[in-house]
Design a protein around this motif. Structure first.
Motif, PDB file in Angstrom:
ATOM      1  N   UNK A 463       0.825  -1.212   0.000  1.00 59.72           N
ATOM      2  CA  UNK A 463       0.000   0.000   0.000  1.00 59.72           C
ATOM      3  C   UNK A 463       0.855   1.256   0.000  1.00 59.72           C
ATOM      4  N   UNK A 464       1.872   1.301   0.843  1.00 57.99           N
ATOM      5  CA  UNK A 464       2.721   2.501   0.892  1.00 57.99           C
ATOM      6  C   UNK A 464       3.525   2.657  -0.395  1.00 57.99           C
ATOM      7  N   UNK A 465       3.871   1.541  -1.032  1.00 54.91           N
ATOM      8  CA  UNK A 465       4.518   1.629  -2.346  1.00 54.91           C
ATOM      9  C   UNK A 465       3.590   2.311  -3.352  1.00 54.91           C
ATOM     10  N   UNK A 466       2.326   1.878  -3.348  1.00 53.80           N
ATOM     11  CA  UNK A 466       1.399   2.454  -4.325  1.00 53.80           C
ATOM     12  C   UNK A 466       1.207   3.949  -4.074  1.00 53.80           C
ATOM     13  N   UNK A 467       1.091   4.357  -2.819  1.00 56.79           N
ATOM     14  CA  UNK A 467       0.878   5.772  -2.529  1.00 56.79           C
ATOM     15  C   UNK A 467       2.056   6.620  -3.015  1.00 56.79           C
TER      16      UNK A 467
END
Length: 801
Positions: A463-467
């Motif tokens: 998730x933090x990668x996508x953000x």
């Protein structure tokens, strides 16, 4: 300038901009040399300034919404004159509408003079009751066989004329006629000078709505307007001898000074270029570009102000037919219940096809401007896309972007980040994922909590990668298009983009889904000269003026900041909300407060008129003129910042919070706009990556430094531990480490021993009044509410904590 001379001006511009267009898709196959002066942003007396060639100017601009045409309603000789020019579609001001609604049976009377025709079929009318269901029309028109009087019922949902009656009527331009429209139960009747135009029975009569005075392809004057109820009582009357702008759609009906009359000759506006919507000139797959309306609009501007220079807003979202033709390149949103909709207004910001075609459109548009006689008057371009043109997909509570194009782009980004599958699997803790199966995190993933409001940096790595990817991709799109401007103008024009809404984060999930967390890369781009922003609507009127962006970071990179000064003034209809002022006194004082803030930040600004004359009052215009003189004089002063308090916000730290307002609203928005703004001392707002570039301060306030890299920590250590500076840590600085969530990270950066409590709590401090003056108690901290989310409705449900 007379209408005849205006027409010649239009023809001259059109002739100057009429190249051979054998291939309609590429009317300008070769670059066109950029004419005129060079516009640049350079440092001047300690702060960025706009230069025309080698002369610095303070960029004070006007943004008149309906100013690019002679459609501005005016009272002259005791009557209101309304103009509808066909060349201005869709920016004509073809009608004036009451803010008041009327109910039940009414009779409307008015005196009408059709003064000048602007196209075949021209005429003018009274319209009532105007509503979403439809309306009745009584007017004088140029019919197919000669002049007629016409009575019509228009059905809005079906976009059709349900009833239409007309009679030959030998009316003529310049002569006054008396119109009477009667709505009596189911009977509708119309009369001109006492002669019947028609009468019909309406089984479903329209009972409620507004009254309009309307011109069609003409200039028309109206006088002695009266509305009577079923008993014959006059419930509305206007003879235009005493202007009452609040009764007429917020339009000031008196003549007043204009921006050019107080020394403002720089303009920005919508409608001067774009692929879609109001300014759409990306016509169809077969005939892509039609720039003729652009020439007419600029001709109108130069007619109004021969000394004008222009900063067009260029909207780059594609039209609906493009989205229908390329569904894989369209943005797809999801709700918490996983329902989807595709396409949704915009192309994916990561679509290679959209960037390619938007770039091609932008090149053709700039080449067209370069080829015209007015091209030398173009200052630069504000590049706009997405919701409000502010480079977000939407200001609605959706999650983005689950389209095919964005998924492919995300997988390419992961490949570049991790290089090989083993690294990806190790980082994500997923032994089966690979670059061809990685998915965009679902709304449930984005709202999932691992440690109250925090995402676990290990478990939520996908998730933090996508953000991070999401913000980087938005900046890449802006950069790609900004590069086109620089190439096509030989670097002679400036580029503005709206971006960096970091201090203002409070709407689920709008702000955390904005893609605005890559401010460090945006503000360092060599292709972007200026950062655009506004100030939040809820902190207007008697509130504060602060930017939604780290305004003080921009000048550290030599960028010029532009504020959108768009107050809803008392001259607008009194139902606007959004911090509207209701009296002239309040309007004048809000404008003064805003200007003081803009000046203290050495910022450019534009006065944005979202209505049709919300600034047009002599006292307001005189104030704007005086403030412009002060701004111009400030260029010769020492313009270096002298604030001693630095408020620091971190874009990347937001990526480690779940999509929820529970923490960020109180921590970021309320503290900056409600608490720090009232500290009584000047302060600057910076993004974390600017810390090593900013001058030393006495107090550093870190709002949300949850995630700190080793490099961040080293800069903080070197910056704040000198000159007896003080640091105020607002909440959990350093709690997020690449290895996990740990209070040790807080202790390392603050030197304070931290104990983690295993339950949720809220802290509110209250200072009770103890002085004899009876000062009210002041509270600070959490709001005392908690939001959870209904997955089916995808809407916040407020609960008392």
């Amino acid at each position: 300038m007379s209408n005849m001379s205006f027409c010649w001006l239009c023809l001259a511009i059109l002739a100057a901009a009429d190249p051979a267009v054998a291939d309609s898709k590429l009317p300008y196959p070769e670059p066109v040399s950029c004419p005129g002066s060079t516009y640049q942003v350079r440092m001047h007396n300690g702060a960025p300034a706009l230069f025309i060639d080698d002369t610095p100017i303070y960029p004070t601009l006007a943004h008149p919404q309906h100013w690019a045409q002679p459609g501005y309603p005016r009272i002259r000789d005791g009557a209101i004159t309304i103009t509808d020019q066909p060349a201005n579609y869709p920016y004509h001001q073809k009608f004036l509408q009451t803010t008041q609604q009327f109910h039940g049976g009414i009779t409307i009377v008015a005196d009408l003079i059709v003064r000048e025709k602007h196209g075949s079929g021209y005429g003018a009318s009274i319209v009532a009751p105007a509503s979403r269901k439809g309306y009745y029309v009584l007017g004088l028109y140029d019919g197919k066989s000669g002049p007629v009087a016409r009575l019509v019922k228009y059905n809005t949902p079906d976009n059709s004329y349900e009833k239409q009656m007309e009679q030959p009527f030998e009316w003529s331009e310049g002569t006054a006629y008396h119109l009477r429209l009667e709505i009596n139960g189911k009977t509708i009747a119309g009369y001109v000078d006492g002669q019947s135009v028609g009468r019909f029975e309406d089984p479903e009569p329209i009972q409620d709505g507004h009254v309009k005075l309307q011109a069609y392809l003409s200039s028309a004057s109206f006088d002695n307007v009266r509305v009577k109820d079923h008993s014959g009582k006059v419930v509305f009357e206007e003879n235009f001898s005493t202007p009452r702008p609040w009764d007429w759609n917020g339009t000031p009906l008196q003549d007043s000074k204009d921006f050019k009359d107080v020394g403002i000759h720089l303009y920005t506006s919508v409608g001067w270029g774009g692929m879609y919507g109001w300014s759409g000139h990306f016509v169809s797959p077969e005939s892509k570009y039609d720039f003729r309306k652009i020439d007419v609009k600029f001709a109108h501007m130069l007619d109004r102000d021969p000394h004008g220079r222009f900063l067009p807003r260029v909207y780059l979202q594609p039209p609906k037919w493009w989205l229908d033709a390329h569904p894989d390149d369209a943005m797809r949103f999801q709700r918490l219940n996983d329902s989807t909709r595709i396409p949704y207004k915009y192309a994916s910001f990561t679509s290679k096809l959209w960037i390619e075609e938007a770039s091609q459109f932008l090149r053709q548009y700039i080449r067209h401007l370069n080829s015209t006689s007015y091209g030398e008057r173009i200052i630069g371009f504000t590049l706009m896309n997405g919701g409000g043109g502010e480079w977000v997909y939407s200001f609605e509570p959706f999650f983005f972007d689950y389209g095919t194009s964005n998924l492919a782009a995300y997988r390419r980004w992961l490949t570049g980040r991790y290089k090989n599958v083993d690294s990806l699997r190790s980082a994500w803790g997923n032994p089966s994922v690979d670059f061809n199966t990685a998915e965009i995190p679902t709304p449930a993933d984005k709202t999932r909590t691992y440690d109250f409001e925090f995402r676990d940096p290990v478990k939520a790595r996908s998730t933090t990668d996508y953000m991070k990817f999401h913000s980087e991709s938005v900046v890449e799109a802006i950069e790609a298009l900004a590069r086109v401007v620089k190439e096509e103008t030989d670097g002679k024009k400036i580029v503005i983009g709206f971006y960096g809404y970091l201090p203002y984060v409070n709407r689920f999930p709008k702000s955390l889904e904005s893609g605005h967390m890559g401010f460090d890369r945006f503000v360092e781009s060599p292709h972007i000269d200026c950062v655009g922003s506004l100030h939040p609507y809820e902190y207007r009127k008697a509130g504060v003026t602060l930017s939604t962006t780290p305004v003080d970071s921009t000048s550290l990179q030599g960028k010029l900041f532009f504020f959108e000064n768009d107050p809803r003034t008392h001259l607008g209809p009194h139902n606007l909300g959004l911090g509207q002022t209701l009296t002239k006194f309040d309007t004048l004082n809000e404008l003064k407060r805003n200007f003081a803030y803009y000046l203290s930040k050495n910022s450019g600004l534009w006065y944005m008129d979202w209505g049709n004359g919300w600034f047009h009052d002599d006292e307001i215009m005189d104030l704007i003129g005086k403030m412009k003189q002060l701004a111009d004089a400030s260029l010769n002063k020492d313009r270096r910042k002298n604030d001693e308090i630095a408020v620091i916000v971190s874009g990347r730290s937001y990526d480690f919070l779940r999509n929820s307002p529970n923490l960020v609203y109180d921590l970021s928005t309320r503290q900056i706009y409600e608490e720090i703004s009232k500290i009584g001392a000047p302060f600057g707002v910076y993004h974390l990556e600017a810390l090593d570039k900013m001058p030393d301060h006495k107090l550093y306030v870190f709002i949300n430094a949850f995630y700190l890299t080793d490099e961040n920590k080293a800069v903080i250590d070197a910056k704040v531990k000198r000159n007896n500076a003080t640091v105020l840590w607002m909440y959990a600085p350093g709690y997020v480490k690449d290895q996990g969530l740990s209070t040790k990270g807080i202790e390392d950066i603050t030197g304070i021993e931290i104990v983690r409590l295993g339950y949720a709590g809220r802290v509110t401090a209250r200072a009770n009044a103890t002085l004899s003056s009876g000062l009210p108690g002041i509270s600070w901290g959490n709001t005392g509410t908690m939001s959870t989310y209904d997955a089916e409705k995808a809407s916040p449900v407020t609960q008392k904590s």
